[in-house]
Design an enzyme around this catalytic site. Sequence first.
Site, short mmCIF file in Angstrom:
data_model
loop_
_atom_site.label_atom_id
_atom_site.label_comp_id
_atom_site.label_asym_id
_atom_site.label_seq_id
_atom_site.Cartn_x
_atom_site.Cartn_y
_atom_site.Cartn_z
N HIS A 89 0.95 -1.31 0.01
CA HIS A 89 -0.09 0.10 -0.02
C HIS A 89 0.89 1.10 0.03
O HIS A 89 1.32 1.36 1.02
CB HIS A 89 -1.09 0.05 1.26
CG HIS A 89 -1.68 1.08 1.40
ND1 HIS A 89 -3.00 1.00 1.65
CD2 HIS A 89 -1.58 2.50 1.07
CE1 HIS A 89 -3.74 2.19 1.54
NE2 HIS A 89 -2.91 3.34 1.08
N HIS A 92 1.28 5.43 -2.01
CA HIS A 92 0.81 6.53 -3.02
C HIS A 92 1.89 6.96 -3.81
O HIS A 92 2.93 7.28 -3.32
CB HIS A 92 0.16 7.50 -2.13
CG HIS A 92 -0.90 7.08 -1.53
ND1 HIS A 92 -2.34 7.34 -2.23
CD2 HIS A 92 -1.16 6.40 -0.26
CE1 HIS A 92 -3.02 6.51 -1.16
NE2 HIS A 92 -2.53 6.14 -0.11
N ARG A 146 1.45 9.11 -6.70
CA ARG A 146 1.03 10.22 -7.15
C ARG A 146 1.50 10.40 -8.68
O ARG A 146 1.71 9.10 -9.41
CB ARG A 146 1.47 11.60 -6.62
CG ARG A 146 1.39 11.64 -5.03
CD ARG A 146 -0.07 11.61 -4.37
NE ARG A 146 0.09 11.99 -3.08
CZ ARG A 146 -0.86 11.39 -2.28
NH1 ARG A 146 -1.97 10.83 -2.61
NH2 ARG A 146 -0.85 11.73 -0.99
N ASN A 149 -5.56 6.62 -6.09
CA ASN A 149 -6.43 7.71 -5.86
C ASN A 149 -5.76 8.88 -6.24
O ASN A 149 -5.51 10.09 -5.60
CB ASN A 149 -6.86 7.86 -4.40
CG ASN A 149 -5.70 8.08 -3.52
OD1 ASN A 149 -4.53 7.52 -3.82
ND2 ASN A 149 -5.66 8.75 -2.54
N LYS A 204 -10.13 -1.09 -5.19
CA LYS A 204 -9.97 -0.23 -4.08
C LYS A 204 -11.02 0.34 -3.68
O LYS A 204 -11.66 1.04 -4.49
CB LYS A 204 -8.84 0.54 -4.04
CG LYS A 204 -8.60 1.51 -2.99
CD LYS A 204 -7.91 0.95 -1.82
CE LYS A 204 -8.12 1.79 -0.49
NZ LYS A 204 -6.75 2.14 0.00
N HIS A 210 -10.38 0.93 2.04
CA HIS A 210 -10.31 2.02 3.36
C HIS A 210 -11.24 1.94 4.04
O HIS A 210 -12.50 2.34 3.66
CB HIS A 210 -10.18 3.28 2.36
CG HIS A 210 -9.78 4.37 3.26
ND1 HIS A 210 -8.69 5.15 3.31
CD2 HIS A 210 -10.72 5.06 4.49
CE1 HIS A 210 -9.02 6.27 4.33
NE2 HIS A 210 -10.12 6.01 5.03
N HIS A 249 -4.28 -0.36 6.37
CA HIS A 249 -3.82 0.61 7.25
C HIS A 249 -4.92 0.55 8.36
O HIS A 249 -5.39 1.45 9.11
CB HIS A 249 -3.73 2.03 7.08
CG HIS A 249 -4.82 2.56 5.94
ND1 HIS A 249 -6.45 2.37 6.21
CD2 HIS A 249 -4.98 3.15 4.77
CE1 HIS A 249 -7.06 2.86 5.13
NE2 HIS A 249 -6.18 3.20 4.30
N ASP A 293 1.50 2.90 3.34
CA ASP A 293 0.55 4.18 3.24
C ASP A 293 1.28 5.35 3.26
O ASP A 293 0.79 6.41 3.72
CB ASP A 293 -0.48 3.94 4.11
CG ASP A 293 -1.64 5.09 3.73
OD1 ASP A 293 -1.90 5.32 2.62
OD2 ASP A 293 -2.62 5.43 4.73
N HIS A 316 2.30 14.98 0.35
CA HIS A 316 1.74 16.07 0.01
C HIS A 316 3.02 17.19 -0.29
O HIS A 316 3.53 17.20 0.65
CB HIS A 316 0.78 16.37 0.91
CG HIS A 316 -0.39 15.45 0.72
ND1 HIS A 316 -1.30 15.40 -0.14
CD2 HIS A 316 -0.71 14.44 1.71
CE1 HIS A 316 -2.56 14.26 0.15
NE2 HIS A 316 -1.92 13.87 1.22
O1 DOR Z 1 -3.78 9.91 5.00
C1 DOR Z 1 -4.08 9.43 4.09
N1 DOR Z 1 -3.54 9.93 2.85
N2 DOR Z 1 -4.72 8.19 3.88
C2 DOR Z 1 -5.31 7.85 2.89
O2 DOR Z 1 -6.11 6.78 2.79
C3 DOR Z 1 -4.98 8.56 1.45
C4 DOR Z 1 -3.71 9.23 1.61
C5 DOR Z 1 -3.68 10.18 0.58
O3 DOR Z 1 -3.79 9.82 -0.67
O4 DOR Z 1 -3.02 11.33 0.81
ZN ZN Z 2 -3.38 4.89 1.41
#
Ligand code: DOR
Ligand code: ZN
Length: 344
Positions: free
Chosen positions: A14, A16, A18, A42, A98, A135, A173, A246, A250
Site C-alpha cells: 500500500h 501512493h 501520485r 486515488n 480499492k 479504506h 492501514h 501508506d 503532499h
Molecule cells: O492519510 C492518508 N492519505 N490516507 C489515505 O487513505 C489516503 C492518503 C493520501 O492519498 O493522501
Molecule cells: Zn493510502
Amino acid sequence: MPNILEIVQPDDWHIHFREGDMLEMVTNYSSRINNRCVAMPNTKVPITDSNKAILYKNKINKASKDKFEPLIPCYLTESLDINDFRSGIQNKYFFGAKLYPSNATTNSKYGVRQISNIYNLFEILEEENSTLLIHGEKVSDKIDIFDREKYFIDDELQIIRKKFPLLKIVLEHVSTAYGVKYIKQNKNIAGTITPHHMLLTKRDVFISDKIDPHHFCMPVVKDESDLIELRNAACFDNTKFFLGTDSAPHPIEEKKSNANSKPGIFSAPCSIELYTQIFDQENALNNLEVFSSINGANFYNFSHNDKKIKLEKKDWIVPEFSVYKNIKVKNFYANKKINWKVIN
Ligand code: DOR
Ligand code: ZN
C-alpha cells in the site's frame, strides 16, 4: 543479536506514488527497497479503467531504474464500465479493486456513497478470486472521527462479508485494536499495518490547541492501547498482517495550514528502517521478514522474492525534507534518529 540483518526483499502492499515529478521521487525511494508495490489509484483523475491502469503502470516502470513491479487496483465508483472492469481483472491490468468510501480521505470524492450499488463488482472480484482492498472508515456527521473504523466494520464490512463469503479482503492501514481483533477472528481477510500507526497516538496529532499537519492522516492515529495491539499483530501474530506503508506525500504547501491540511504521512525515505526499529524494540527481529516479505505474498498467491536486502544496526538522522526537482515534502520522522539502515 547481530548488527547485520538480511531479509528477503520486501513488498509494499500500500503506497501512493501520485504523478509527475512526485511519482519519480517516490519511485526512487520505493524501488530502492521493494520488489512489488501496490500503487494506490486515488490520483487526481482516479484510475477507473484498464487503459488508465496500463498507462499508470508504464509511468512508474519508466521512472524506476531497478526491477520493480507496480500493481494497480481499480478505483471503485458507482458508475464503472462493468465489462472493462471484468476484463481488467481477468487480464490483470487491475490488481483487485480499492473501495474508498466517498469523502473518507484524499481524492476520494468519486468514491462509493452506497456500497450496495457496487455488489455487481464484488461478485466479479469473488468469481475471479481477486481481492477487495478497503479504506475501512464510515463517514458521517454523526460518527466521531476516531470511531470511523469500528462503524465501518460493524455497519458495512460485516454485510459485505456475509454476502460475499469467499471474497478476499484486505482491511488497509488497520488503526484500531477493534480492527485487529476483527481480522484475527474472521476468514479471508487480512490487514496492512503502517509504521506511523505503530509510532504515533492522537496526542502526537492534536496538541493542545493545534494540529500537527505532518502527523495527520486517514485513518487518524488512535490511542496507546490501539498502538500496542497493532505492534503485537505485526510483530507476533503474523500470517494475517503484512507491510503496507501508506506512505502518502503532499507538497509542503499543502501541509501548511491546520485547517486545510491534506491527510497523509510521507514515510518512504525511512519506512523499512522504521519497521525494523519497531520489531527490534519489541524483541521480534526474527519475525520482521515474515511481516515484510512473506505474509503479503502468501495472501496474494505470489512467489517470494529472490533477492535479499541487508540492514545494519547504526544510527542515522532522517533528513527534514525530500526535495526533487520543484517538489518539497516533509519526511515522516524528520530530524529524528533511527538505529537501523539499509545497506547495499
Ligand atoms: O492519510 C492518508 N492519505 N490516507 C489515505 O487513505 C489516503 C492518503 C493520501 O492519498 O493522501
Ligand atoms: Zn493510502
